[in-house]
Design a protein around this motif. Structure first.
Motif, PDB file in Angstrom:
ATOM      1  N   VAL A  90       0.842  -1.209   0.000  1.00 44.36           N
ATOM      2  CA  VAL A  90       0.000   0.000   0.000  1.00 44.36           C
ATOM      3  C   VAL A  90       0.872   1.252   0.000  1.00 44.36           C
ATOM      4  CG1 VAL A  90      -1.740   1.334   1.274  1.00 44.36           C
ATOM      5  CG2 VAL A  90      -1.918  -1.156   1.162  1.00 44.36           C
ATOM      6  N   ASN A  91       1.693   1.412   1.037  1.00 38.58           N
ATOM      7  CA  ASN A  91       2.562   2.600   1.089  1.00 38.58           C
ATOM      8  C   ASN A  91       3.626   2.462   2.175  1.00 38.58           C
ATOM      9  OD1 ASN A  91       1.313   3.191   3.561  1.00 38.58           O
ATOM     10  ND2 ASN A  91      -0.185   4.550   2.614  1.00 38.58           N
ATOM     11  N   THR A  92       4.545   3.389   2.167  1.00 32.54           N
ATOM     12  CA  THR A  92       5.527   3.523   3.244  1.00 32.54           C
ATOM     13  C   THR A  92       5.376   4.926   3.815  1.00 32.54           C
ATOM     14  OG1 THR A  92       7.099   2.039   2.164  1.00 32.54           O
ATOM     15  CG2 THR A  92       7.996   3.548   3.801  1.00 32.54           C
ATOM     16  N   LYS A  93       5.270   4.983   5.155  1.00 26.70           N
ATOM     17  CA  LYS A  93       5.155   6.292   5.804  1.00 26.70           C
ATOM     18  C   LYS A  93       6.114   6.328   6.988  1.00 26.70           C
ATOM     19  CE  LYS A  93       0.313   7.384   4.820  1.00 26.70           C
ATOM     20  NZ  LYS A  93      -1.035   7.480   5.361  1.00 26.70           N
ATOM     21  N   SER A  94       6.419   7.520   7.447  1.00 26.49           N
ATOM     22  CA  SER A  94       7.197   7.635   8.681  1.00 26.49           C
ATOM     23  C   SER A  94       6.289   7.345   9.871  1.00 26.49           C
ATOM     24  CB  SER A  94       7.769   9.049   8.810  1.00 26.49           C
ATOM     25  OG  SER A  94       8.740   9.252   7.814  1.00 26.49           O
ATOM     26  N   TRP A  95       6.867   6.721  10.892  1.00 27.98           N
ATOM     27  CA  TRP A  95       6.077   6.407  12.098  1.00 27.98           C
ATOM     28  C   TRP A  95       5.661   7.715  12.762  1.00 27.98           C
ATOM     29  CZ3 TRP A  95       8.551   4.882  17.343  1.00 27.98           C
ATOM     30  CH2 TRP A  95       7.536   4.588  18.276  1.00 27.98           C
ATOM     31  N   GLU A  96       4.363   7.942  12.860  1.00 27.75           N
ATOM     32  CA  GLU A  96       3.877   9.265  13.295  1.00 27.75           C
ATOM     33  C   GLU A  96       4.092   9.523  14.781  1.00 27.75           C
ATOM     34  OE1 GLU A  96       0.072   6.660  13.356  1.00 27.75           O
ATOM     35  OE2 GLU A  96       2.011   6.687  12.348  1.00 27.75           O
ATOM     36  N   ASN A  97       4.212   8.434  15.582  1.00 28.98           N
ATOM     37  CA  ASN A  97       4.382   8.642  17.035  1.00 28.98           C
ATOM     38  C   ASN A  97       5.839   8.572  17.475  1.00 28.98           C
ATOM     39  OD1 ASN A  97       1.656   8.917  17.349  1.00 28.98           O
ATOM     40  ND2 ASN A  97       1.315   6.765  17.874  1.00 28.98           N
ATOM     41  N   ASN A  98       6.736   8.659  16.520  1.00 29.90           N
ATOM     42  CA  ASN A  98       8.162   8.556  16.846  1.00 29.90           C
ATOM     43  C   ASN A  98       8.572   9.707  17.772  1.00 29.90           C
ATOM     44  OD1 ASN A  98      10.886   8.221  16.895  1.00 29.90           O
ATOM     45  ND2 ASN A  98      11.162   8.131  14.672  1.00 29.90           N
TER      46      ASN A  98
END
Lengths: 207, 129
Positions: free
Chosen positions: B57-65
């Motif tokens: 589907v996609n690659t995203k940065s971990w938002e809760n990092n």
């Protein structure tokens, strides 16, 4: 606070919580267990980070499965279906089910799934009894469906001037003539309603 | 393009289970939606190719990092199992050396489940990509 490290972000700010989880097993009932969960106050992630719950879930689940087997086999007995008859129909070694029931041996996951199927659809025993012959199996299935369907009709309150089954070697047709109250809009007072028909081995249901 | 090699994640699910951690609602969804009652059930399912028709589907940065200077990527996939269309997202933290299963649930794009069922029944022709 714990000095354990969050596997998600690497922080050391973990808070341990105890939670109640309900385990459920078909025909075996349910039980409550207490599990541990950790929450990282830095990244907000939570879960069983250190695999502490697996064993308690498995051991309690195992107990429910044993209860499920016992209940299912007792239910067969109460319905006058003997274990030796089931074993014969399914070509299982005699006393297999008794051993399962008494805890002498445990069924595999596949064995447990099999008796759950039999408990849910007892007519599957007739299918086995008929050596899994396809045409016989279809008829057994339809007969079971018919029995269920007939149970759903309230013969005390519904008024049927006529109902019947017309059957030939290749087809069957169940119909009911309902004497409907006049206030049913758009319908004539006497109406023949086909319920389902069975033509050339194909079931057709009227909705 | 996925950020991680899926085969490496899958290998860890079968051979390095202590270092694969399901978080948040993953185990709850695995149990309630997919009949996978424990972590080992879930990882074994993944390792044994239970995620069929896997689609990136996609690659995203971990938002809760909590550490913005140290980016952690999350790869997301959709998959099918019987008539269920699912969604999985996972990431790897090189500092903790753990694979994290961040999401595991029914896909929000579930109209595909009916499409796939119809396709399997031969009622829709296979599309050429």
């Amino acid at each position: 606070m714990s000095d354990k490290v969050c596997p998600v972000c690497g922080a050391k700010d973990l808070i341990q919580n105890k939670e109640i989880q309900i385990l459920h097993e078909p025909y075996g009932g349910q039980t409550q267990i207490e599990i541990s969960n950790y929450r990282c106050s830095v990244c907000g992630s939570e879960g069983d980070f250190f695999n502490e719950n697996e064993e308690i879930i498995l051991s309690n689940s195992e107990k429910l499965k044993e209860l499920s087997i016992k209940n299912i086999l007792e239910d067969f007995n109460n319905n006058k279906i003997s274990m030796s008859a089931i074993e014969r129909a399914l070509s299982l070694p005699q006393r297999t089910l008794t051993k399962w029931k008494n805890g002498v041996s445990k069924p595999s996951a596949a064995g447990l799934a099999l008796i759950k199927y039999l408990r849910t659809f007892p007519w599957l025993l007739d299918v086995a009894e008929n050596n899994f012959d396809y045409n016989s199996s279809q008829k057994i299935f339809l007969n079971s469906a018919m029995q269920l369907f007939l149970k759903s009709i309230d013969f005390n309150t519904e008024n049927f001037p006529e109902a019947g089954i017309i059957a030939t070697s290749q087809s069957a047709f169940l119909y009911m003539q309902l004497d409907r109250p006049v206030e049913y809009p758009g319908l004539s007072r006497n109406e023949v309603i086909p319920q389902f028909s069975f033509v050339n081995e194909q079931l057709q249901i009227t909705t | 393009m996925p950020y991680y090699k899926y085969e490496e994640f899958k290998y860890a699910c079968g051979n390095d289970m202590d270092n694969v951690i399901p978080i948040n609602s993953v185990l709850k969804n695995a149990k309630e939606t997919f009949n996978l009652f424990t972590k080992s059930n879930l990882l074994s399912f993944i390792y044994n190719n239970g995620l069929e028709d896997l689609t990136f589907v996609n690659t995203k940065s971990w938002e809760n990092n909590p550490n913005p200077n140290f980016d952690i990527k999350v790869d997301a996939y959709e998959f099918r199992s019987l008539h269920k269309l699912g969604y999985i997202a996972f990431m790897f933290n090189v500092n903790t050396k753990k694979w994290i299963i961040k999401s595991f649930h029914l896909s929000d794009n579930r109209n595909m489940a009916m499409y796939l069922a119809l396709q399997k029944a031969g009622l829709i022709k296979q599309e050429k990509k």
